[in-house]
Motif scaffolding. Sequence first.
Motif, PDB file in Angstrom:
ATOM      1  N   ALA A  65       0.843  -1.191   0.000  1.00  0.00           N
ATOM      2  CA  ALA A  65       0.000   0.000   0.000  1.00  0.00           C
ATOM      3  C   ALA A  65       0.882   1.245   0.000  1.00  0.00           C
ATOM      4  CB  ALA A  65      -0.905  -0.004   1.218  1.00  0.00           C
ATOM      5  N   VAL A  66       0.368   2.338  -0.560  1.00  0.00           N
ATOM      6  CA  VAL A  66       1.133   3.591  -0.586  1.00  0.00           C
ATOM      7  C   VAL A  66       1.101   4.295   0.766  1.00  0.00           C
ATOM      8  CG1 VAL A  66       0.856   3.988  -3.056  1.00  0.00           C
ATOM      9  CG2 VAL A  66      -0.801   4.965  -1.464  1.00  0.00           C
ATOM     10  N   TRP A  67       0.204   3.889   1.636  1.00  0.00           N
ATOM     11  CA  TRP A  67       0.130   4.509   2.954  1.00  0.00           C
ATOM     12  C   TRP A  67       0.781   3.602   3.986  1.00  0.00           C
ATOM     13  CZ3 TRP A  67      -4.117   2.897   0.136  1.00  0.00           C
ATOM     14  CH2 TRP A  67      -4.667   1.688   0.542  1.00  0.00           C
ATOM     15  N   ARG A  68       1.278   4.206   5.037  1.00  0.00           N
ATOM     16  CA  ARG A  68       1.859   3.462   6.158  1.00  0.00           C
ATOM     17  C   ARG A  68       0.969   3.567   7.387  1.00  0.00           C
ATOM     18  NH1 ARG A  68       6.291   0.439   6.273  1.00  0.00           N
ATOM     19  NH2 ARG A  68       6.869   1.367   8.226  1.00  0.00           N
ATOM     20  N   GLU A  69      -0.008   4.475   7.326  1.00  0.00           N
ATOM     21  CA  GLU A  69      -0.854   4.694   8.492  1.00  0.00           C
ATOM     22  C   GLU A  69      -2.321   4.676   8.081  1.00  0.00           C
ATOM     23  OE1 GLU A  69      -0.712   7.531  12.447  1.00  0.00           O
ATOM     24  OE2 GLU A  69       0.366   8.149  10.656  1.00  0.00           O
ATOM     25  N   ILE A  70      -3.136   4.062   8.941  1.00  0.00           N
ATOM     26  CA  ILE A  70      -4.579   3.996   8.715  1.00  0.00           C
ATOM     27  C   ILE A  70      -5.280   4.640   9.902  1.00  0.00           C
ATOM     28  CG2 ILE A  70      -6.581   2.474   8.474  1.00  0.00           C
ATOM     29  CD1 ILE A  70      -4.833   0.477   7.043  1.00  0.00           C
ATOM     30  N   PHE A  71      -6.297   5.459   9.592  1.00  0.00           N
ATOM     31  CA  PHE A  71      -7.120   6.086  10.622  1.00  0.00           C
ATOM     32  C   PHE A  71      -8.421   5.305  10.727  1.00  0.00           C
ATOM     33  CE2 PHE A  71      -5.182  10.387   9.167  1.00  0.00           C
ATOM     34  CZ  PHE A  71      -3.975  10.054   9.745  1.00  0.00           C
ATOM     35  N   PHE A  72      -8.632   4.651  11.867  1.00  0.00           N
ATOM     36  CA  PHE A  72      -9.820   3.844  12.107  1.00  0.00           C
ATOM     37  C   PHE A  72     -10.867   4.674  12.850  1.00  0.00           C
ATOM     38  CE2 PHE A  72      -6.417   0.783  11.677  1.00  0.00           C
ATOM     39  CZ  PHE A  72      -6.988  -0.219  10.909  1.00  0.00           C
ATOM     40  N   VAL A  86      -2.247  14.024   2.051  1.00  0.00           N
ATOM     41  CA  VAL A  86      -2.065  15.185   2.910  1.00  0.00           C
ATOM     42  C   VAL A  86      -0.679  15.757   2.626  1.00  0.00           C
ATOM     43  CG1 VAL A  86      -1.926  15.995   5.300  1.00  0.00           C
ATOM     44  CG2 VAL A  86      -3.592  14.226   4.673  1.00  0.00           C
ATOM     45  N   GLN A  87      -0.624  17.061   2.423  1.00  0.00           N
ATOM     46  CA  GLN A  87       0.657  17.715   2.181  1.00  0.00           C
ATOM     47  C   GLN A  87       1.041  18.518   3.420  1.00  0.00           C
ATOM     48  OE1 GLN A  87      -0.297  19.821  -1.495  1.00  0.00           O
ATOM     49  NE2 GLN A  87       1.059  18.399  -2.569  1.00  0.00           N
ATOM     50  N   PHE A  88       2.201  18.178   3.979  1.00  0.00           N
ATOM     51  CA  PHE A  88       2.725  18.910   5.122  1.00  0.00           C
ATOM     52  C   PHE A  88       3.573  20.065   4.601  1.00  0.00           C
ATOM     53  CE2 PHE A  88       1.810  14.733   6.855  1.00  0.00           C
ATOM     54  CZ  PHE A  88       1.089  15.095   7.982  1.00  0.00           C
ATOM     55  N   ILE A  89       3.374  21.229   5.189  1.00  0.00           N
ATOM     56  CA  ILE A  89       4.027  22.446   4.710  1.00  0.00           C
ATOM     57  C   ILE A  89       5.120  22.847   5.692  1.00  0.00           C
ATOM     58  CG2 ILE A  89       3.685  24.859   4.076  1.00  0.00           C
ATOM     59  CD1 ILE A  89       0.655  24.048   3.676  1.00  0.00           C
ATOM     60  N   THR A  90       6.329  22.968   5.156  1.00  0.00           N
ATOM     61  CA  THR A  90       7.471  23.423   5.955  1.00  0.00           C
ATOM     62  C   THR A  90       8.186  24.527   5.182  1.00  0.00           C
ATOM     63  OG1 THR A  90       8.885  21.710   5.001  1.00  0.00           O
ATOM     64  CG2 THR A  90       7.820  21.204   7.111  1.00  0.00           C
ATOM     65  N   ILE A  91       9.052  25.241   5.881  1.00  0.00           N
ATOM     66  CA  ILE A  91       9.856  26.287   5.247  1.00  0.00           C
ATOM     67  C   ILE A  91      11.303  25.815   5.217  1.00  0.00           C
ATOM     68  CG2 ILE A  91      10.626  28.696   5.369  1.00  0.00           C
ATOM     69  CD1 ILE A  91       7.628  28.431   4.865  1.00  0.00           C
ATOM     70  N   ASP A  92      11.884  25.810   4.011  1.00  0.00           N
ATOM     71  CA  ASP A  92      13.294  25.454   3.852  1.00  0.00           C
ATOM     72  C   ASP A  92      14.122  26.579   4.461  1.00  0.00           C
ATOM     73  OD1 ASP A  92      15.990  25.387   2.690  1.00  0.00           O
ATOM     74  OD2 ASP A  92      15.177  23.736   1.482  1.00  0.00           O
ATOM     75  N   GLU A  93      14.954  26.247   5.445  1.00  0.00           N
ATOM     76  CA  GLU A  93      15.726  27.259   6.158  1.00  0.00           C
ATOM     77  C   GLU A  93      16.744  27.965   5.271  1.00  0.00           C
ATOM     78  OE1 GLU A  93      17.382  25.713   9.787  1.00  0.00           O
ATOM     79  OE2 GLU A  93      15.433  24.947  10.450  1.00  0.00           O
ATOM     80  N   LYS A  94      17.306  27.254   4.300  1.00  0.00           N
ATOM     81  CA  LYS A  94      18.325  27.862   3.424  1.00  0.00           C
ATOM     82  C   LYS A  94      17.708  28.787   2.385  1.00  0.00           C
ATOM     83  CE  LYS A  94      21.579  24.071   3.943  1.00  0.00           C
ATOM     84  NZ  LYS A  94      22.259  22.959   3.289  1.00  0.00           N
ATOM     85  N   THR A  95      16.675  28.320   1.717  1.00  0.00           N
ATOM     86  CA  THR A  95      16.074  29.108   0.635  1.00  0.00           C
ATOM     87  C   THR A  95      14.895  29.944   1.100  1.00  0.00           C
ATOM     88  OG1 THR A  95      14.561  27.339   0.003  1.00  0.00           O
ATOM     89  CG2 THR A  95      16.733  27.360  -1.053  1.00  0.00           C
ATOM     90  N   GLU A  96      14.401  29.675   2.304  1.00  0.00           N
ATOM     91  CA  GLU A  96      13.238  30.345   2.867  1.00  0.00           C
ATOM     92  C   GLU A  96      11.995  30.196   1.986  1.00  0.00           C
ATOM     93  OE1 GLU A  96      14.071  34.342   4.069  1.00  0.00           O
ATOM     94  OE2 GLU A  96      15.822  33.753   5.220  1.00  0.00           O
ATOM     95  N   LYS A  97      11.937  29.087   1.251  1.00  0.00           N
ATOM     96  CA  LYS A  97      10.779  28.810   0.409  1.00  0.00           C
ATOM     97  C   LYS A  97       9.926  27.725   1.054  1.00  0.00           C
ATOM     98  CE  LYS A  97      12.711  30.238  -3.947  1.00  0.00           C
ATOM     99  NZ  LYS A  97      12.845  29.966  -5.353  1.00  0.00           N
ATOM    100  N   GLU A  98       8.642  27.792   0.737  1.00  0.00           N
ATOM    101  CA  GLU A  98       7.700  26.808   1.245  1.00  0.00           C
ATOM    102  C   GLU A  98       7.923  25.470   0.549  1.00  0.00           C
ATOM    103  OE1 GLU A  98       3.190  26.750   0.430  1.00  0.00           O
ATOM    104  OE2 GLU A  98       3.438  27.998   2.222  1.00  0.00           O
ATOM    105  N   LYS A  99       7.926  24.406   1.341  1.00  0.00           N
ATOM    106  CA  LYS A  99       8.108  23.065   0.801  1.00  0.00           C
ATOM    107  C   LYS A  99       6.934  22.208   1.250  1.00  0.00           C
ATOM    108  CE  LYS A  99      11.147  19.072   1.125  1.00  0.00           C
ATOM    109  NZ  LYS A  99      12.284  18.477   1.802  1.00  0.00           N
ATOM    110  N   LYS A 100       6.359  21.443   0.299  1.00  0.00           N
ATOM    111  CA  LYS A 100       5.245  20.560   0.618  1.00  0.00           C
ATOM    112  C   LYS A 100       5.699  19.112   0.463  1.00  0.00           C
ATOM    113  CE  LYS A 100       1.579  23.736  -0.641  1.00  0.00           C
ATOM    114  NZ  LYS A 100       0.433  23.994  -1.517  1.00  0.00           N
ATOM    115  N   THR A 101       5.441  18.325   1.491  1.00  0.00           N
ATOM    116  CA  THR A 101       5.773  16.907   1.478  1.00  0.00           C
ATOM    117  C   THR A 101       4.469  16.116   1.545  1.00  0.00           C
ATOM    118  OG1 THR A 101       7.813  17.390   2.676  1.00  0.00           O
ATOM    119  CG2 THR A 101       7.076  15.089   2.649  1.00  0.00           C
ATOM    120  N   SER A 102       4.239  15.260   0.548  1.00  0.00           N
ATOM    121  CA  SER A 102       2.994  14.497   0.473  1.00  0.00           C
ATOM    122  C   SER A 102       3.090  13.183   1.246  1.00  0.00           C
ATOM    123  CB  SER A 102       2.655  14.185  -0.988  1.00  0.00           C
ATOM    124  OG  SER A 102       2.436  15.382  -1.690  1.00  0.00           O
ATOM    125  N   VAL A 103       2.023  12.885   1.979  1.00  0.00           N
ATOM    126  CA  VAL A 103       1.900  11.637   2.726  1.00  0.00           C
ATOM    127  C   VAL A 103       0.487  11.099   2.475  1.00  0.00           C
ATOM    128  CG1 VAL A 103       1.947  10.567   5.010  1.00  0.00           C
ATOM    129  CG2 VAL A 103       3.492  12.459   4.500  1.00  0.00           C
TER     130      VAL A 103
END
Length: 149
Positions: A65-72, A86-103
């Motif tokens: 499966a592409v997921w590792r976690e299930i919400f029951f 779900v895309q988690f939004i963080t800020i890259d400290e070096k470039t100060e740009k928004e980064k989205k990581t999909s889970v």
Amino acid sequence: MRARTANWFLCKVRYDKTMEDGLQKKVMETYVLNAVSFAEAERRIFEEMSHYVSGEFEVAEIDRAVWREIFFSDEAAADKWYKSKVQFITIDEKTEKEKKTSVYYLVQAESFEAARQNIDEVMAGSMLDYVISSVSETKIIDVFELTKS
């Protein structure tokens, strides 16, 4: 709501099912279970399905499966399974740009709206900013959990 992280496998099972009108129809249904390997997933799906299917059946396909976690869900009416991105939004400290990581998550709910609410409920405890970028209903019939003894 409760969340469970594990190695999840999608298992497609083909068998003759007795329909409501009494006729036999060959069906292929998708189930999810946790296992440490493909071999264990195959053994477990045979074991689980032997309780529900009378007669012969075959395991047509097993995939990770592409997921590792299930919400029951604790709701009795929550009988559908939704794949969510779900895309988690963080800020890259070096470039100060928004980064989205999909889970990806699998979410149990009675409706599309309830699936989104369930995701928000689980994510309420997170300190990360996130966006629910997609939620889609799956054809998964059931999830079989192996609990540690």
